[in-house]
Design a protein around this motif. Structure first.
Motif, PDB file in Angstrom:
ATOM      1  N   ASP A  82       0.840  -1.209   0.000  1.00 15.92           N
ATOM      2  CA  ASP A  82       0.000   0.000   0.000  1.00 15.92           C
ATOM      3  C   ASP A  82       0.875   1.259   0.000  1.00 15.92           C
ATOM      4  O   ASP A  82       0.584   2.229  -0.706  1.00 15.92           O
ATOM      5  N   GLY A  83       1.953   1.233   0.794  1.00 15.62           N
ATOM      6  CA  GLY A  83       2.867   2.380   0.828  1.00 15.62           C
ATOM      7  C   GLY A  83       3.547   2.599  -0.516  1.00 15.62           C
ATOM      8  O   GLY A  83       3.690   3.738  -0.978  1.00 15.62           O
ATOM      9  N   ILE A  84       3.936   1.515  -1.156  1.00 11.18           N
ATOM     10  CA  ILE A  84       4.588   1.631  -2.469  1.00 11.18           C
ATOM     11  C   ILE A  84       3.586   2.123  -3.513  1.00 11.18           C
ATOM     12  O   ILE A  84       3.917   2.943  -4.375  1.00 11.18           O
ATOM     13  N   ALA A  85       2.341   1.648  -3.425  1.00  9.92           N
ATOM     14  CA  ALA A  85       1.310   2.115  -4.366  1.00  9.92           C
ATOM     15  C   ALA A  85       1.067   3.615  -4.173  1.00  9.92           C
ATOM     16  O   ALA A  85       0.864   4.344  -5.153  1.00  9.92           O
ATOM     17  N   TYR A  86       1.105   4.077  -2.932  1.00 13.17           N
ATOM     18  CA  TYR A  86       0.944   5.512  -2.682  1.00 13.17           C
ATOM     19  C   TYR A  86       2.153   6.277  -3.230  1.00 13.17           C
ATOM     20  O   TYR A  86       1.998   7.363  -3.796  1.00 13.17           O
ATOM     21  N   GLY A 114      19.207   3.269  -8.645  1.00 12.32           N
ATOM     22  CA  GLY A 114      18.307   2.555  -7.740  1.00 12.32           C
ATOM     23  C   GLY A 114      17.020   2.125  -8.407  1.00 12.32           C
ATOM     24  O   GLY A 114      16.641   2.601  -9.462  1.00 12.32           O
ATOM     25  N   HIS A 115      16.366   1.183  -7.750  1.00 13.01           N
ATOM     26  CA  HIS A 115      15.075   0.691  -8.187  1.00 13.01           C
ATOM     27  C   HIS A 115      14.110   0.802  -7.021  1.00 13.01           C
ATOM     28  O   HIS A 115      14.504   0.996  -5.889  1.00 13.01           O
ATOM     29  N   GLY A 116      12.854   0.652  -7.304  1.00 16.71           N
ATOM     30  CA  GLY A 116      11.859   0.629  -6.234  1.00 16.71           C
ATOM     31  C   GLY A 116      11.762   1.964  -5.537  1.00 16.71           C
ATOM     32  O   GLY A 116      11.898   3.026  -6.131  1.00 16.71           O
ATOM     33  N   VAL A 117      11.528   1.893  -4.233  1.00 14.95           N
ATOM     34  CA  VAL A 117      11.286   3.104  -3.448  1.00 14.95           C
ATOM     35  C   VAL A 117      12.513   4.008  -3.434  1.00 14.95           C
ATOM     36  O   VAL A 117      12.389   5.237  -3.588  1.00 14.95           O
ATOM     37  N   ALA A 118      13.708   3.444  -3.290  1.00 13.99           N
ATOM     38  CA  ALA A 118      14.925   4.266  -3.269  1.00 13.99           C
ATOM     39  C   ALA A 118      15.083   5.012  -4.591  1.00 13.99           C
ATOM     40  O   ALA A 118      15.400   6.209  -4.619  1.00 13.99           O
ATOM     41  N   GLY A 119      14.847   4.344  -5.708  1.00 19.15           N
ATOM     42  CA  GLY A 119      14.924   4.985  -7.016  1.00 19.15           C
ATOM     43  C   GLY A 119      13.856   6.049  -7.176  1.00 19.15           C
ATOM     44  O   GLY A 119      14.088   7.102  -7.784  1.00 19.15           O
ATOM     45  N   ALA A 120      12.670   5.800  -6.632  1.00 20.02           N
ATOM     46  CA  ALA A 120      11.583   6.789  -6.714  1.00 20.02           C
ATOM     47  C   ALA A 120      11.956   8.059  -5.956  1.00 20.02           C
ATOM     48  O   ALA A 120      11.689   9.174  -6.422  1.00 20.02           O
ATOM     49  N   PHE A 121      12.584   7.893  -4.789  1.00 19.75           N
ATOM     50  CA  PHE A 121      13.050   9.074  -4.047  1.00 19.75           C
ATOM     51  C   PHE A 121      14.060   9.859  -4.888  1.00 19.75           C
ATOM     52  O   PHE A 121      14.016  11.083  -4.951  1.00 19.75           O
ATOM     53  N   ASP A 168       9.543  -2.029 -11.298  1.00 13.12           N
ATOM     54  CA  ASP A 168       8.723  -2.322 -10.117  1.00 13.12           C
ATOM     55  C   ASP A 168       7.520  -1.386 -10.145  1.00 13.12           C
ATOM     56  O   ASP A 168       7.254  -0.744 -11.141  1.00 13.12           O
ATOM     57  N   ILE A 169       6.822  -1.309  -9.043  1.00  8.35           N
ATOM     58  CA  ILE A 169       5.656  -0.416  -8.973  1.00  8.35           C
ATOM     59  C   ILE A 169       6.100   1.023  -9.152  1.00  8.35           C
ATOM     60  O   ILE A 169       5.476   1.795  -9.871  1.00  8.35           O
ATOM     61  N   VAL A 170       7.177   1.393  -8.492  1.00  9.96           N
ATOM     62  CA  VAL A 170       7.760   2.732  -8.647  1.00  9.96           C
ATOM     63  C   VAL A 170       9.139   2.574  -9.271  1.00  9.96           C
ATOM     64  O   VAL A 170       9.711   1.502  -9.272  1.00  9.96           O
ATOM     65  N   SER A 171       9.659   3.666  -9.794  1.00 12.73           N
ATOM     66  CA  SER A 171      10.885   3.566 -10.580  1.00 12.73           C
ATOM     67  C   SER A 171      11.855   4.683 -10.252  1.00 12.73           C
ATOM     68  O   SER A 171      11.463   5.747  -9.781  1.00 12.73           O
ATOM     69  N   GLY A 172      13.107   4.434 -10.563  1.00 14.96           N
ATOM     70  CA  GLY A 172      14.132   5.463 -10.465  1.00 14.96           C
ATOM     71  C   GLY A 172      14.221   6.262 -11.758  1.00 14.96           C
ATOM     72  O   GLY A 172      14.954   7.246 -11.837  1.00 14.96           O
ATOM     73  N   ASP A 173      13.498   5.850 -12.772  1.00 23.14           N
ATOM     74  CA  ASP A 173      13.487   6.559 -14.058  1.00 23.14           C
ATOM     75  C   ASP A 173      12.336   7.554 -14.065  1.00 23.14           C
ATOM     76  O   ASP A 173      11.297   7.326 -13.457  1.00 23.14           O
ATOM     77  N   PHE A 174      12.547   8.660 -14.756  1.00 25.04           N
ATOM     78  CA  PHE A 174      11.449   9.607 -14.929  1.00 25.04           C
ATOM     79  C   PHE A 174      11.734  10.461 -16.152  1.00 25.04           C
ATOM     80  O   PHE A 174      12.834  10.469 -16.689  1.00 25.04           O
TER      81      PHE A 174
END
Length: 173
Positions: free
Chosen positions: A82-86, A141-148, A116-122
């Motif tokens: 749920d946190g990752i989806a947010y 990074g990937h996942g939450v760390a990459g999203a940050f 993953d659900i979130v990404s380090g790419d944008f």
């Protein structure tokens, strides 16, 4: 003679009794052996049943503990997901809308498929003084760390172009 006869008769009787006695004794021993074997078998059966019962009780306790731990893990996984989806919602909010990209760059498209659900790419775009700035960025990074990292990168690009008025790629980088 008569004494001899009586002695012989007595000896025959003793032999007969001895033979019968031995047969009786053997029968009693055999019966005793059967009884001890049956008692040993019953005792062994009780021991096996006792061990099986305690193993079953231990298994039931272990399964109950595993069920509790499984529920805890499932709940934690749901909270994390749920946190990752947010985080995905937040990340999507910083990406430019497709209509804006079509307006700035009409013959273009963006293929954005996070691993993953979130990404380090944008990707990022901004229009200033009839100039369109576009960046496709791969953060570490990937996942939450990459999203940050992607949020930090997005914020950094906005500051460079809007606040510091940097317009050449080398300066922005």
């Amino acid at each position: 003679m008569e004494t001899k006869y009586k002695i012989k008769e007595k000896d025959d009787e003793i032999k007969l009794l001895t033979q019968e006695g031995l047969i009786q004794l053997l029968k009693l021993k055999r019966r005793s052996t059967y009884l001890w074997s049956a008692a040993g078998f019953i005792l062994l059966l009780w021991v096996i049943l006792g061990i099986s019962y305690f193993a079953y009780r231990n298994k039931v306790k272990t399964n109950a503990l595993l069920a509790i731990q499984n529920n805890e893990i499932t709940l934690q996984k749901k909270e994390i997901t749920d946190g990752i989806a947010y985080a995905q919602t937040i990340q999507k909010a910083i990406l430019p809308p497709e209509k804006l990209l079509e307006q700035y760059l009409p013959d273009s498209f963006v293929l954005f498929k996070p691993k993953d659900i979130v990404s380090g790419d944008f990707y990022w775009t901004e229009k200033i003084n009839n100039n369109v700035y576009f960046a496709s960025v791969d953060c570490t990074g990937h996942g939450v760390a990459g999203a940050f990292m992607s949020i930090i990168g997005h914020y950094g690009l906005n500051r460079c172009v809007k606040d510091f008025k940097l317009f050449h790629p080398a300066q922005i980088l």
